[in-house]
Design an enzyme around this catalytic site. Sequence first.
Site, PDB file in Angstrom:
ATOM      1  N   ARG A  31      18.704  -4.565  23.070  1.00  0.00           N
ATOM      2  CA  ARG A  31      18.603  -3.966  24.563  1.00  0.00           C
ATOM      3  C   ARG A  31      19.680  -2.981  24.914  1.00  0.00           C
ATOM      4  O   ARG A  31      19.583  -2.001  25.434  1.00  0.00           O
ATOM      5  CB  ARG A  31      18.052  -4.992  25.506  1.00  0.00           C
ATOM      6  N   ARG A  51      24.001  -9.499  12.060  1.00  0.00           N
ATOM      7  CA  ARG A  51      24.400 -10.001  10.785  1.00  0.00           C
ATOM      8  C   ARG A  51      24.712 -11.436  11.061  1.00  0.00           C
ATOM      9  O   ARG A  51      24.592 -12.527  10.202  1.00  0.00           O
ATOM     10  CB  ARG A  51      25.746  -9.386  10.233  1.00  0.00           C
ATOM     11  N   ALA A  52      25.418 -11.707  12.013  1.00  0.00           N
ATOM     12  CA  ALA A  52      25.782 -13.283  12.486  1.00  0.00           C
ATOM     13  C   ALA A  52      24.351 -14.119  12.660  1.00  0.00           C
ATOM     14  O   ALA A  52      24.571 -15.081  12.251  1.00  0.00           O
ATOM     15  CB  ALA A  52      26.710 -13.397  13.672  1.00  0.00           C
ATOM     16  N   PHE A  94      29.514 -17.447  14.966  1.00  0.00           N
ATOM     17  CA  PHE A  94      28.884 -16.484  15.665  1.00  0.00           C
ATOM     18  C   PHE A  94      29.593 -15.726  16.615  1.00  0.00           C
ATOM     19  O   PHE A  94      29.696 -14.360  16.738  1.00  0.00           O
ATOM     20  CB  PHE A  94      27.547 -16.936  16.224  1.00  0.00           C
ATOM     21  N   GLY A  96      32.799 -15.438  16.925  1.00  0.00           N
ATOM     22  CA  GLY A  96      33.910 -14.747  16.158  1.00  0.00           C
ATOM     23  C   GLY A  96      33.408 -13.728  15.664  1.00  0.00           C
ATOM     24  O   GLY A  96      33.961 -12.455  15.766  1.00  0.00           O
ATOM     25  N   ARG A 104      35.292 -14.075  11.781  1.00  0.00           N
ATOM     26  CA  ARG A 104      34.180 -15.089  11.324  1.00  0.00           C
ATOM     27  C   ARG A 104      34.783 -15.929  10.175  1.00  0.00           C
ATOM     28  O   ARG A 104      34.130 -16.824  10.009  1.00  0.00           O
ATOM     29  CB  ARG A 104      33.042 -14.010  10.830  1.00  0.00           C
TER      30      ARG A 104
END
Length: 145
Positions: A31, A51-52, A94, A96, A104
């Site tokens: 959104r 991606r996380a 997530f 990070g 990450r």
Amino acid sequence: MLDQVHLLAAVTVLGVLEQAYFFLQVIYARRLFGISPPKTSGPPEFERVFRAQVNSSEYFPIFLALLWQAGLFFHQGLAAALGLLYLYYRYCYFTGYRASSSERLAPIYFSTGVLWILVAAAALGILHSLLSHYVGLNVLQLLTA
């Protein structure tokens, strides 16, 4: 029987809630950046959140299988504690990754380490169960004797 799995069930529910939170974060990012499904590309800020979430959901079945096997065959309390640790590091991963792709790395290494400990606990517990059931060899009695 339920008193032997209540900790595992609680960690499982927490894991499902964590996955739901990750899914919601992708919806909010879609959104925010105006990215409609099925598109999965956009600004780096969106792609990192996406991606996380995808990576976390890919590992979730592995985590659940190991959590329950380690809890049923090795020790429920240890498996549940490791499960909580895994969920904490997944959350750190997530958040990070959402901030920066380099943030990450440490949490993913820690959460993977926790999975390997769960693998070891599950394997040892299953091996003990197999040896006890099929060979009549109780490894725990041999070690304490």
